[in-house]
Motif scaffolding. Structure first.
Motif, PDB file in Angstrom:
ATOM      1  N   MET A 199       0.823  -1.207   0.000  1.00 28.78           N
ATOM      2  CA  MET A 199       0.000   0.000   0.000  1.00 28.78           C
ATOM      3  C   MET A 199       0.860   1.261   0.000  1.00 28.78           C
ATOM      4  SD  MET A 199      -3.015  -0.991   2.700  1.00 28.78           S
ATOM      5  CE  MET A 199      -4.390  -2.050   2.226  1.00 28.78           C
ATOM      6  N   PHE A 200       1.953   1.252   0.760  1.00 33.50           N
ATOM      7  CA  PHE A 200       2.822   2.418   0.829  1.00 33.50           C
ATOM      8  C   PHE A 200       3.474   2.692  -0.522  1.00 33.50           C
ATOM      9  CE2 PHE A 200       6.745   4.716   1.613  1.00 33.50           C
ATOM     10  CZ  PHE A 200       6.366   5.670   2.543  1.00 33.50           C
ATOM     11  N   ILE A 201       3.967   1.647  -1.181  1.00 33.75           N
ATOM     12  CA  ILE A 201       4.618   1.823  -2.482  1.00 33.75           C
ATOM     13  C   ILE A 201       3.617   2.321  -3.524  1.00 33.75           C
ATOM     14  CG2 ILE A 201       5.793   0.607  -4.364  1.00 33.75           C
ATOM     15  CD1 ILE A 201       7.089  -1.172  -2.267  1.00 33.75           C
ATOM     16  N   ASN A 202       2.399   1.753  -3.525  1.00 35.06           N
ATOM     17  CA  ASN A 202       1.371   2.211  -4.460  1.00 35.06           C
ATOM     18  C   ASN A 202       1.002   3.672  -4.206  1.00 35.06           C
ATOM     19  OD1 ASN A 202       1.211  -0.253  -5.758  1.00 35.06           O
ATOM     20  ND2 ASN A 202      -0.482  -0.994  -4.520  1.00 35.06           N
ATOM     21  N   SER A 203       0.905   4.058  -2.936  1.00 32.80           N
ATOM     22  CA  SER A 203       0.570   5.446  -2.592  1.00 32.80           C
ATOM     23  C   SER A 203       1.687   6.391  -2.993  1.00 32.80           C
ATOM     24  CB  SER A 203       0.305   5.555  -1.082  1.00 32.80           C
ATOM     25  OG  SER A 203      -0.736   4.703  -0.679  1.00 32.80           O
ATOM     26  N   TRP A 204       2.925   5.971  -2.806  1.00 34.63           N
ATOM     27  CA  TRP A 204       4.076   6.811  -3.163  1.00 34.63           C
ATOM     28  C   TRP A 204       4.094   7.117  -4.657  1.00 34.63           C
ATOM     29  CZ3 TRP A 204       7.709   9.288  -0.237  1.00 34.63           C
ATOM     30  CH2 TRP A 204       8.821   9.802  -0.914  1.00 34.63           C
ATOM     31  N   ASN A 205       3.665   6.169  -5.467  1.00 36.54           N
ATOM     32  CA  ASN A 205       3.701   6.332  -6.925  1.00 36.54           C
ATOM     33  C   ASN A 205       2.443   6.994  -7.485  1.00 36.54           C
ATOM     34  OD1 ASN A 205       6.254   5.115  -7.205  1.00 36.54           O
ATOM     35  ND2 ASN A 205       5.348   3.070  -7.166  1.00 36.54           N
ATOM     36  N   GLU A 206       1.502   7.380  -6.632  1.00 32.23           N
ATOM     37  CA  GLU A 206       0.261   7.999  -7.102  1.00 32.23           C
ATOM     38  C   GLU A 206       0.575   9.329  -7.786  1.00 32.23           C
ATOM     39  OE1 GLU A 206      -3.442   7.802  -8.126  1.00 32.23           O
ATOM     40  OE2 GLU A 206      -2.605   6.289  -6.780  1.00 32.23           O
ATOM     41  N   TYR A 207      -0.039   9.549  -8.956  1.00 29.37           N
ATOM     42  CA  TYR A 207       0.287  10.749  -9.737  1.00 29.37           C
ATOM     43  C   TYR A 207      -0.950  11.517 -10.197  1.00 29.37           C
ATOM     44  CZ  TYR A 207       1.887  13.644 -13.630  1.00 29.37           C
ATOM     45  OH  TYR A 207       2.124  14.704 -14.472  1.00 29.37           O
ATOM     46  N   LEU A 253      15.624   3.310   0.541  1.00 25.70           N
ATOM     47  CA  LEU A 253      15.922   3.129   1.967  1.00 25.70           C
ATOM     48  C   LEU A 253      14.922   2.172   2.611  1.00 25.70           C
ATOM     49  CD1 LEU A 253      16.787   6.806   2.983  1.00 25.70           C
ATOM     50  CD2 LEU A 253      18.377   4.905   2.639  1.00 25.70           C
ATOM     51  N   LEU A 254      13.648   2.287   2.201  1.00 26.38           N
ATOM     52  CA  LEU A 254      12.637   1.362   2.708  1.00 26.38           C
ATOM     53  C   LEU A 254      12.968  -0.070   2.317  1.00 26.38           C
ATOM     54  CD1 LEU A 254       9.784   1.003   4.051  1.00 26.38           C
ATOM     55  CD2 LEU A 254       8.835   1.201   1.749  1.00 26.38           C
ATOM     56  N   TYR A 255      13.420  -0.256   1.072  1.00 27.31           N
ATOM     57  CA  TYR A 255      13.767  -1.601   0.613  1.00 27.31           C
ATOM     58  C   TYR A 255      14.977  -2.157   1.362  1.00 27.31           C
ATOM     59  CZ  TYR A 255      15.261  -5.423  -2.363  1.00 27.31           C
ATOM     60  OH  TYR A 255      15.647  -6.645  -2.815  1.00 27.31           O
ATOM     61  N   LEU A 256      15.999  -1.322   1.546  1.00 26.84           N
ATOM     62  CA  LEU A 256      17.193  -1.793   2.242  1.00 26.84           C
ATOM     63  C   LEU A 256      16.887  -2.146   3.696  1.00 26.84           C
ATOM     64  CD1 LEU A 256      19.879   0.707   0.874  1.00 26.84           C
ATOM     65  CD2 LEU A 256      19.509  -1.678   0.197  1.00 26.84           C
ATOM     66  N   THR A 257      15.947  -1.421   4.304  1.00 29.36           N
ATOM     67  CA  THR A 257      15.595  -1.675   5.708  1.00 29.36           C
ATOM     68  C   THR A 257      14.694  -2.893   5.859  1.00 29.36           C
ATOM     69  OG1 THR A 257      15.726   0.712   6.109  1.00 29.36           O
ATOM     70  CG2 THR A 257      14.651  -0.629   7.795  1.00 29.36           C
ATOM     71  N   LEU A 258      13.741  -3.043   4.928  1.00 25.81           N
ATOM     72  CA  LEU A 258      12.743  -4.116   5.045  1.00 25.81           C
ATOM     73  C   LEU A 258      12.808  -5.056   3.851  1.00 25.81           C
ATOM     74  CD1 LEU A 258       9.743  -1.856   6.147  1.00 25.81           C
ATOM     75  CD2 LEU A 258      11.232  -3.190   7.645  1.00 25.81           C
ATOM     76  N   GLN A 259      14.018  -5.434   3.466  1.00 28.89           N
ATOM     77  CA  GLN A 259      14.197  -6.222   2.253  1.00 28.89           C
ATOM     78  C   GLN A 259      13.433  -7.543   2.305  1.00 28.89           C
ATOM     79  OE1 GLN A 259      18.286  -6.869   1.262  1.00 28.89           O
ATOM     80  NE2 GLN A 259      17.854  -8.121  -0.519  1.00 28.89           N
ATOM     81  N   ARG A 260      13.590  -8.268   3.386  1.00 30.60           N
ATOM     82  CA  ARG A 260      12.939  -9.579   3.476  1.00 30.60           C
ATOM     83  C   ARG A 260      11.419  -9.443   3.469  1.00 30.60           C
ATOM     84  NH1 ARG A 260      14.887 -13.625   8.096  1.00 30.60           N
ATOM     85  NH2 ARG A 260      16.715 -13.484   6.762  1.00 30.60           N
ATOM     86  N   GLN A 261      10.897  -8.452   4.204  1.00 28.94           N
ATOM     87  CA  GLN A 261       9.450  -8.260   4.259  1.00 28.94           C
ATOM     88  C   GLN A 261       8.882  -7.826   2.913  1.00 28.94           C
ATOM     89  OE1 GLN A 261      11.614  -7.239   6.428  1.00 28.94           O
ATOM     90  NE2 GLN A 261      10.951  -7.691   8.523  1.00 28.94           N
ATOM     91  N   ILE A 262       9.636  -7.011   2.168  1.00 27.92           N
ATOM     92  CA  ILE A 262       9.153  -6.557   0.856  1.00 27.92           C
ATOM     93  C   ILE A 262       9.086  -7.719  -0.121  1.00 27.92           C
ATOM     94  CG2 ILE A 262       9.768  -5.148  -1.150  1.00 27.92           C
ATOM     95  CD1 ILE A 262      10.786  -3.031   0.755  1.00 27.92           C
ATOM     96  N   VAL A 263      10.115  -8.550  -0.132  1.00 24.10           N
ATOM     97  CA  VAL A 263      10.097  -9.730  -1.005  1.00 24.10           C
ATOM     98  C   VAL A 263       8.932 -10.639  -0.635  1.00 24.10           C
ATOM     99  CG1 VAL A 263      11.366 -11.791  -1.685  1.00 24.10           C
ATOM    100  CG2 VAL A 263      12.576  -9.616  -1.463  1.00 24.10           C
TER     101      VAL A 263
END
Length: 272
Positions: A199-207, A253-263
């Motif tokens: 949800m956070f990634i989708n919201s970040w890319n909202e245009y 930075l979000l990916y590097l911090t939560l890499q396992r959870q994102i995958v």
């Protein structure tokens, strides 16, 4: 067990390396282009011959990047919080209670997921305008406060939770809100975290929607500011790449911090 032949292993690893390089190369090209001057920007050089910070200086001068970055962060955080809260409550209600019309409501929720946002964009814009929320963060967030995708995803997780435990907690005098917060949520934290990341990634890319609601640069998210460097006369590709690189940093930075959870989130829910 049959062992994989070394030649086949080599081919498999070679394909993985090639696909990884193909996925990473556009990001690499974006970063190196942000350090190229106007005379180098269209060359095929894999490294900037004369690295310069002028693109970043121009980007920070022409647009309030820090302010817009904070707008994007606030927008994404609020959208994710609202969507998780409404999804949790709606999914829990559908699983916890049996009532007339439950199947019909579930079908409606499933159908709303298939309706593109562009088809309801004009009524939403009229409503937000009447509420006086133009140029405000809430005007961007409120139409996205409910996510059918989130409700359906959590509905499946709640369905798999042992109903016997819920009934036992209810008999012990636990309230419905207590059952949700003290019994169910601690056991599905990984599912909620995975859904929240998507949800956070989708919201970040909202245009498109933020572009309609905000007219002033200082009230818009960073994605709107990127359009500043592209026009019909002159395209500032170097500055555009610099601003785009800055806009990618929070997600990196979000990916590097939560890499396992994102995958795990993309494996669990798939890419929407």
């Amino acid at each position: 067990m049959k062992r994989t032949p070394p030649a086949l292993k080599l081919i498999q690893h070679g394909l993985l390396v090639a696909m990884s390089a193909a996925a990473i190369f556009p990001l690499y090209w974006m970063i190196i282009s942000s350090f190229k001057n106007e005379s180098e920007i269209f060359t095929s050089s894999l490294l900037p011959l004369h690295p310069t910070w002028s693109n970043y200086k121009y980007a920070f001068t022409e647009m309030p990047i820090i302010r817009m970055l904070l707008n994007s962060l606030g927008m994404s955080t609020l959208m994710t919080a609202f969507q998780l809260a409404t999804s949790l409550l709606a999914a829990y209600a559908l699983v916890r209670w049996r009532f007339r019309g439950q199947t019909f409501i579930f079908m409606l929720l499933s159908l709303t997921w298939l309706i593109p946002f562009q088809s309801i964009m004009i009524p939403n814009y009229v409503l937000v305008n009447q509420m006086g929320l133009n140029e405000q963060l809430l005007g961007i967030v409120i139409p996205f406060a409910v996510s059918a995708f989130g409700i359906l995803s959590l509905y499946q997780s709640f369905q798999s939770f042992p109903r016997v435990l819920i009934e036992a907690a209810s008999i012990d005098g636990q309230s419905d809100f207590g059952i949700l917060t003290k019994l169910i949520l601690p056991n599905i934290r990984s599912t909620i975290a995975s859904l929240g990341i998507i949800m956070f990634i989708n919201s970040w890319n909202e245009y498109l929607w933020p572009m309609l609601i905000t007219k002033k640069m200082e009230n818009a998210p960073l994605q709107i500011g990127l359009k500043l460097f592209v026009n019909s006369d002159t395209n500032m590709w170097g500055s555009l790449m610099a601003a785009t690189t800055v806009s990618c940093l929070p997600i990196l930075l979000l990916y590097l911090t939560l890499q396992r959870q994102i995958v795990d989130s993309f494996v669990r829910f798939g890419i929407k």
